[in-house]
Design a protein around this motif. Structure first.
Motif, PDB file in Angstrom:
ATOM      1  N   LEU A   1       0.838  -1.214   0.000  1.00 54.85           N
ATOM      2  CA  LEU A   1       0.000   0.000   0.000  1.00 54.85           C
ATOM      3  C   LEU A   1       0.869   1.260   0.000  1.00 54.85           C
ATOM      4  O   LEU A   1       0.582   2.234  -0.688  1.00 54.85           O
ATOM      5  CB  LEU A   1      -0.927   0.006   1.222  1.00 54.85           C
ATOM      6  CG  LEU A   1      -1.986   1.103   1.224  1.00 54.85           C
ATOM      7  CD1 LEU A   1      -3.235   0.655   0.476  1.00 54.85           C
ATOM      8  CD2 LEU A   1      -2.368   1.503   2.647  1.00 54.85           C
ATOM      9  N   TRP A   2       1.938   1.229   0.771  1.00 55.03           N
ATOM     10  CA  TRP A   2       2.848   2.378   0.805  1.00 55.03           C
ATOM     11  C   TRP A   2       3.568   2.517  -0.540  1.00 55.03           C
ATOM     12  O   TRP A   2       3.751   3.628  -1.025  1.00 55.03           O
ATOM     13  CB  TRP A   2       3.860   2.224   1.947  1.00 55.03           C
ATOM     14  CG  TRP A   2       3.274   2.509   3.298  1.00 55.03           C
ATOM     15  CD1 TRP A   2       1.981   2.314   3.688  1.00 55.03           C
ATOM     16  CD2 TRP A   2       3.961   3.049   4.431  1.00 55.03           C
ATOM     17  NE1 TRP A   2       1.826   2.688   4.997  1.00 55.03           N
ATOM     18  CE2 TRP A   2       3.017   3.136   5.480  1.00 55.03           C
ATOM     19  CE3 TRP A   2       5.280   3.442   4.673  1.00 55.03           C
ATOM     20  CZ2 TRP A   2       3.362   3.621   6.754  1.00 55.03           C
ATOM     21  CZ3 TRP A   2       5.621   3.925   5.934  1.00 55.03           C
ATOM     22  CH2 TRP A   2       4.670   4.011   6.958  1.00 55.03           C
ATOM     23  N   CYS A   3       3.972   1.393  -1.110  1.00 52.34           N
ATOM     24  CA  CYS A   3       4.667   1.465  -2.403  1.00 52.34           C
ATOM     25  C   CYS A   3       3.764   2.122  -3.450  1.00 52.34           C
ATOM     26  O   CYS A   3       4.234   2.849  -4.319  1.00 52.34           O
ATOM     27  CB  CYS A   3       5.091   0.068  -2.867  1.00 52.34           C
ATOM     28  SG  CYS A   3       6.363  -0.640  -1.802  1.00 52.34           S
ATOM     29  N   GLU A   4       2.466   1.891  -3.335  1.00 51.43           N
ATOM     30  CA  GLU A   4       1.524   2.479  -4.278  1.00 51.43           C
ATOM     31  C   GLU A   4       1.392   4.000  -4.068  1.00 51.43           C
ATOM     32  O   GLU A   4       1.215   4.751  -5.017  1.00 51.43           O
ATOM     33  CB  GLU A   4       0.164   1.793  -4.073  1.00 51.43           C
ATOM     34  CG  GLU A   4      -0.856   2.077  -5.147  1.00 51.43           C
ATOM     35  CD  GLU A   4      -2.231   1.495  -4.787  1.00 51.43           C
ATOM     36  OE1 GLU A   4      -2.313   0.562  -3.949  1.00 51.43           O
ATOM     37  OE2 GLU A   4      -3.220   2.020  -5.329  1.00 51.43           O
ATOM     38  N   PHE A   5       1.489   4.439  -2.810  1.00 52.01           N
ATOM     39  CA  PHE A   5       1.163   5.838  -2.488  1.00 52.01           C
ATOM     40  C   PHE A   5       2.372   6.757  -2.284  1.00 52.01           C
ATOM     41  O   PHE A   5       2.221   7.975  -2.306  1.00 52.01           O
ATOM     42  CB  PHE A   5       0.294   5.895  -1.225  1.00 52.01           C
ATOM     43  CG  PHE A   5      -1.166   5.643  -1.496  1.00 52.01           C
ATOM     44  CD1 PHE A   5      -2.036   6.697  -1.723  1.00 52.01           C
ATOM     45  CD2 PHE A   5      -1.665   4.349  -1.541  1.00 52.01           C
ATOM     46  CE1 PHE A   5      -3.384   6.479  -1.986  1.00 52.01           C
ATOM     47  CE2 PHE A   5      -3.017   4.116  -1.798  1.00 52.01           C
ATOM     48  CZ  PHE A   5      -3.878   5.182  -2.021  1.00 52.01           C
ATOM     49  N   ALA A   6       3.544   6.201  -2.054  1.00 55.03           N
ATOM     50  CA  ALA A   6       4.689   7.023  -1.635  1.00 55.03           C
ATOM     51  C   ALA A   6       5.419   7.632  -2.834  1.00 55.03           C
ATOM     52  O   ALA A   6       6.350   7.027  -3.367  1.00 55.03           O
ATOM     53  CB  ALA A   6       5.654   6.180  -0.805  1.00 55.03           C
ATOM     54  N   HIS A   7       4.974   8.813  -3.258  1.00 52.78           N
ATOM     55  CA  HIS A   7       5.572   9.434  -4.439  1.00 52.78           C
ATOM     56  C   HIS A   7       6.180  10.808  -4.189  1.00 52.78           C
ATOM     57  O   HIS A   7       7.094  11.212  -4.869  1.00 52.78           O
ATOM     58  CB  HIS A   7       4.517   9.575  -5.543  1.00 52.78           C
ATOM     59  CG  HIS A   7       3.935   8.271  -5.957  1.00 52.78           C
ATOM     60  ND1 HIS A   7       4.698   7.281  -6.545  1.00 52.78           N
ATOM     61  CD2 HIS A   7       2.685   7.767  -5.835  1.00 52.78           C
ATOM     62  CE1 HIS A   7       3.937   6.230  -6.784  1.00 52.78           C
ATOM     63  NE2 HIS A   7       2.709   6.487  -6.351  1.00 52.78           N
ATOM     64  N   ASP A   8       5.626  11.559  -3.233  1.00 51.68           N
ATOM     65  CA  ASP A   8       5.982  12.977  -3.121  1.00 51.68           C
ATOM     66  C   ASP A   8       7.231  13.167  -2.268  1.00 51.68           C
ATOM     67  O   ASP A   8       7.660  12.257  -1.575  1.00 51.68           O
ATOM     68  CB  ASP A   8       4.796  13.747  -2.544  1.00 51.68           C
ATOM     69  CG  ASP A   8       3.540  13.512  -3.378  1.00 51.68           C
ATOM     70  OD1 ASP A   8       3.692  13.334  -4.608  1.00 51.68           O
ATOM     71  OD2 ASP A   8       2.435  13.446  -2.801  1.00 51.68           O
ATOM     72  N   ASP A   9       7.764  14.381  -2.339  1.00 49.38           N
ATOM     73  CA  ASP A   9       8.995  14.661  -1.605  1.00 49.38           C
ATOM     74  C   ASP A   9       8.666  15.277  -0.244  1.00 49.38           C
ATOM     75  O   ASP A   9       8.034  16.334  -0.164  1.00 49.38           O
ATOM     76  CB  ASP A   9       9.885  15.597  -2.421  1.00 49.38           C
ATOM     77  CG  ASP A   9      11.184  15.875  -1.675  1.00 49.38           C
ATOM     78  OD1 ASP A   9      11.807  14.904  -1.181  1.00 49.38           O
ATOM     79  OD2 ASP A   9      11.555  17.055  -1.536  1.00 49.38           O
TER      80      ASP A   9
END
Ligand SMILES: [Zn+2]
Ligand SMILES: [Zn+2]
Length: 278
Positions: free
Chosen positions: A62-70
């Protein structure tokens, strides 16, 4: 003095971008809503798992899907406003050092600690749900409150968010029978020893639970243990800033809470709630 520290400048949807939501115009919408409701102390606490740096802590799908921003761009943006800089960080047992590294590298005013997962399974989302594993309500509630106590004991957090989140689904999921204090007791020692504050959150009123977090009996146990209170709405849009604070204030008054926590650079002080603000 009223506070709203557990705020999200954007909804939880994956397509809600920083470019759209981490803007001065959006911050102003939150400020306007807060001042209409007599809330003087405002801070934002975005979910840590929306930031790429969270993957150094945990690599749940779930984190891999959502973790994009800086994360640092978020911190810089909030510091360019007059809002307090917070973050909502999940407690991940076994990852305490990595969480500490992430938090200590930034100058947050406060850290809101949340237990959204029991090991790899989520309490409050349908994906990866802990409720679909055939476990009993008793077992899930026990594990939840034990984990909450551990989260407090970790010393990573200034505020423990939505302290009885396990009730989020209300009657849509199994709830243990009888006096629920036997579960709260599993967390209370850790909370008392940690020195962290407990969040009174009106978000539960907007969920199936239809109740403030925490339940009055849990709040009373915290107060007896000398735990201070932080007040928040967990709004994900300006309309929900300070939502249902009349009910929260009534609850706080009924249990004799007269002061709320205020945070600056992870230092806490207590301010009187004040009378007749709403
Ligand atoms: Zn949360
Ligand atoms: Zn939140």
């Amino acid at each position: 003095m009223l506070t709203d520290y557990h705020l999200h400048l954007r909804p939880d949807e994956l397509d809600a971008t920083p470019a759209e939501h981490f803007t001065e115009a959006n911050a102003q919408r939150y400020r306007d809503a807060a001042s209409e409701r007599g809330i003087a102390e405002l801070g934002v606490s975005e979910h840590v798992y929306r930031f790429a740096q969270a993957l150094d802590v945990w690599q749940h799908p779930l984190w891999c899907e959502f973790a994009h921003d800086d994360l640092d761009a978020y911190c810089d943006f909030v510091r360019s406003t007059d809002l307090r800089l917070g973050i909502e960080a999940d407690f991940i047992p076994g990852a305490e050092d990595r969480i500490a590294n992430l938090l200590e590298a930034r100058d947050f005013d406060y850290v809101v600690g949340s237990v959204h997962f029991l090991r790899d399974h989520a309490l409050d989302t349908d994906d990866y749900s802990v409720w679909s594993l055939g476990r009993s309500a008793e077992e899930i509630w026990r594990e939840y409150f034990r984990t909450l106590g551990e989260a407090a004991r970790s010393g990573l957090f200034d505020i423990l968010a939505h302290p009885d989140l396990v009730k989020v689904w209300g009657r849509d999921r199994p709830v243990p029978e009888g006096d629920l204090r036997r579960y709260y007791e599993l967390a209370i020692e850790g909370i008392a020893e940690s020195g962290s504050a407990i969040e009174v959150s009106t978000a539960g009123l907007r969920k199936r639970a239809q109740e403030i977090y925490p339940a009055p009996a849990f709040l009373e146990m915290c107060l007896e243990a000398g735990v201070p209170v932080a007040l928040s709405s967990d709004a994900h849009r300006p309309e929900d800033v300070g939502a249902d604070y009349d009910q929260a204030l009534e609850m706080l008054e009924s249990v004799g809470v007269k002061e709320l926590c205020v945070f600056e650079r992870r230092e806490r002080r207590l301010e009187p709630i004040g009378a007749g603000v709403l």
